[in-house]
Design an enzyme around this catalytic site. Structure first.
Site, PDB file in Angstrom:
ATOM      1  N   HIS A 144      60.599  25.602  19.135  1.00 17.73           N
ATOM      2  CA  HIS A 144      60.704  26.302  17.865  1.00 17.73           C
ATOM      3  C   HIS A 144      59.317  26.697  17.358  1.00 17.73           C
ATOM      4  O   HIS A 144      58.294  26.312  17.907  1.00 17.73           O
ATOM      5  CB  HIS A 144      61.464  25.472  16.808  1.00 17.73           C
ATOM      6  CG  HIS A 144      60.693  24.351  16.195  1.00 17.73           C
ATOM      7  ND1 HIS A 144      61.103  23.679  15.073  1.00 17.73           N
ATOM      8  CD2 HIS A 144      59.534  23.756  16.549  1.00 17.73           C
ATOM      9  CE1 HIS A 144      60.235  22.751  14.748  1.00 17.73           C
ATOM     10  NE2 HIS A 144      59.273  22.758  15.640  1.00 17.73           N
ATOM     11  N   CYS A 180      52.122  24.357  13.633  1.00 16.68           N
ATOM     12  CA  CYS A 180      53.566  24.490  13.846  1.00 16.68           C
ATOM     13  C   CYS A 180      54.007  25.949  13.798  1.00 16.68           C
ATOM     14  O   CYS A 180      55.146  26.264  14.152  1.00 16.68           O
ATOM     15  CB  CYS A 180      54.338  23.692  12.809  1.00 16.68           C
ATOM     16  SG  CYS A 180      54.053  21.927  12.928  1.00 16.68           S
ATOM     17  N   HIS A 201      56.374  25.943  20.185  1.00 21.03           N
ATOM     18  CA  HIS A 201      56.082  24.670  20.855  1.00 21.03           C
ATOM     19  C   HIS A 201      57.391  23.918  21.018  1.00 21.03           C
ATOM     20  O   HIS A 201      58.411  24.293  20.442  1.00 21.03           O
ATOM     21  CB  HIS A 201      55.070  23.857  20.038  1.00 21.03           C
ATOM     22  CG  HIS A 201      55.557  23.536  18.663  1.00 21.03           C
ATOM     23  ND1 HIS A 201      55.411  24.404  17.605  1.00 21.03           N
ATOM     24  CD2 HIS A 201      56.223  22.466  18.173  1.00 21.03           C
ATOM     25  CE1 HIS A 201      55.965  23.872  16.526  1.00 21.03           C
ATOM     26  NE2 HIS A 201      56.474  22.700  16.846  1.00 21.03           N
ATOM     27  N   HIS A 226      59.823  20.205  21.372  1.00 24.52           N
ATOM     28  CA  HIS A 226      60.011  18.808  20.959  1.00 24.52           C
ATOM     29  C   HIS A 226      61.080  18.176  21.835  1.00 24.52           C
ATOM     30  O   HIS A 226      62.014  18.844  22.287  1.00 24.52           O
ATOM     31  CB  HIS A 226      60.498  18.720  19.506  1.00 24.52           C
ATOM     32  CG  HIS A 226      59.480  19.112  18.494  1.00 24.52           C
ATOM     33  ND1 HIS A 226      58.390  18.339  18.190  1.00 24.52           N
ATOM     34  CD2 HIS A 226      59.389  20.217  17.704  1.00 24.52           C
ATOM     35  CE1 HIS A 226      57.670  18.935  17.256  1.00 24.52           C
ATOM     36  NE2 HIS A 226      58.244  20.087  16.938  1.00 24.52           N
ATOM     37  N   ASP A 261      70.141  22.323  23.470  1.00 22.94           N
ATOM     38  CA  ASP A 261      69.300  21.828  24.555  1.00 22.94           C
ATOM     39  C   ASP A 261      68.670  22.971  25.356  1.00 22.94           C
ATOM     40  O   ASP A 261      69.374  23.893  25.792  1.00 22.94           O
ATOM     41  CB  ASP A 261      70.138  20.947  25.481  1.00 22.94           C
ATOM     42  CG  ASP A 261      69.283  20.157  26.446  1.00 22.94           C
ATOM     43  OD1 ASP A 261      68.145  19.789  26.099  1.00 22.94           O
ATOM     44  OD2 ASP A 261      69.770  19.891  27.572  1.00 22.94           O
ATOM     45  N   HIS A 262      67.354  22.914  25.509  1.00 19.11           N
ATOM     46  CA  HIS A 262      66.571  23.920  26.240  1.00 19.11           C
ATOM     47  C   HIS A 262      66.691  25.322  25.631  1.00 19.11           C
ATOM     48  O   HIS A 262      66.586  26.325  26.333  1.00 19.11           O
ATOM     49  CB  HIS A 262      66.925  23.920  27.737  1.00 19.11           C
ATOM     50  CG  HIS A 262      66.355  22.733  28.461  1.00 19.11           C
ATOM     51  ND1 HIS A 262      66.842  21.460  28.289  1.00 19.11           N
ATOM     52  CD2 HIS A 262      65.324  22.626  29.328  1.00 19.11           C
ATOM     53  CE1 HIS A 262      66.137  20.628  29.024  1.00 19.11           C
ATOM     54  NE2 HIS A 262      65.201  21.290  29.664  1.00 19.11           N
ATOM     55  N   GLU A 274      62.364  14.344  15.410  1.00 15.48           N
ATOM     56  CA  GLU A 274      61.683  15.484  16.021  1.00 15.48           C
ATOM     57  C   GLU A 274      60.564  14.975  16.941  1.00 15.48           C
ATOM     58  O   GLU A 274      60.253  15.577  17.962  1.00 15.48           O
ATOM     59  CB  GLU A 274      61.117  16.368  14.914  1.00 15.48           C
ATOM     60  CG  GLU A 274      60.583  17.694  15.377  1.00 15.48           C
ATOM     61  CD  GLU A 274      60.217  18.541  14.179  1.00 15.48           C
ATOM     62  OE1 GLU A 274      60.800  19.635  14.045  1.00 15.48           O
ATOM     63  OE2 GLU A 274      59.375  18.132  13.370  1.00 15.48           O
TER      64      GLU A 274
HETATM   65 NI    NI Z   1      57.670  21.505  15.671  1.00 16.28          NI
END
Ligand code: NI
Length: 139
Positions: free
Chosen positions: A14, A33, A39, A41, A79-80, A124
């Protein structure tokens, strides 16, 4: 009160970004961010259901059933994925951990039909989590 919790994990990318702000304002508000490339998580999701034990099964809700609901309705959709662009239920939403956990609550609250959804906790990182919990004043 009695509770049962299921924990599942997923990975997603995200970028924290408010389209109503310019690049400089986003950078100031969200820092790294908000880097344009985004990036990732490794999220951990904990879903807690409360209720009474069913005399026939000894369970509040069968955790296999609970796991199936969470996987089908939430994890498989996140997911992914890129949370800014790829997830229908996060459309037009800043994909902060707070916003994501509220959306997950709404989805699961519709689907869980044994016991009652009590809490959704989304990590997160190992040190940062958001929690959405039942409103006890309304129960
Ligand atoms: Ni983040």
């Amino acid at each position: 009160m009695l509770f049962v919790t299921k924990r599942l994990s997923f990975c997603a990318a995200h970028r924290l970004f408010n389209p109503g702000l310019n690049d400089e304002e986003n950078a100031k508000l969200f820092g790294k961010c908000s880097f344009p490339g985004g990036h990732g998580h490794n999220y951990t999701l904990e879903v807690t259901v409360c209720g009474d034990v069913d005399k026939e099964t000894g369970m509040i809700i069968d955790v296999k059933v609970l796991k199936g609901i969470i996987e089908c309705e939430v994890v498989s959709k996140l997911d992914h994925k890129n949370l800014n662009t790829d997830v229908a239920f996060l459309k037009d939403t800043i994909p902060s951990v707070e916003n994501i956990v509220m959306k997950i609550w709404d989805i699961l609250n519709e689907k869980i039909d044994k016991g009652r959804l009590y809490e959704v906790k989304l990590f997160e990182t190992k040190d940062n989590a958001a929690i959405y919990r039942i409103d006890q004043k309304k129960t």
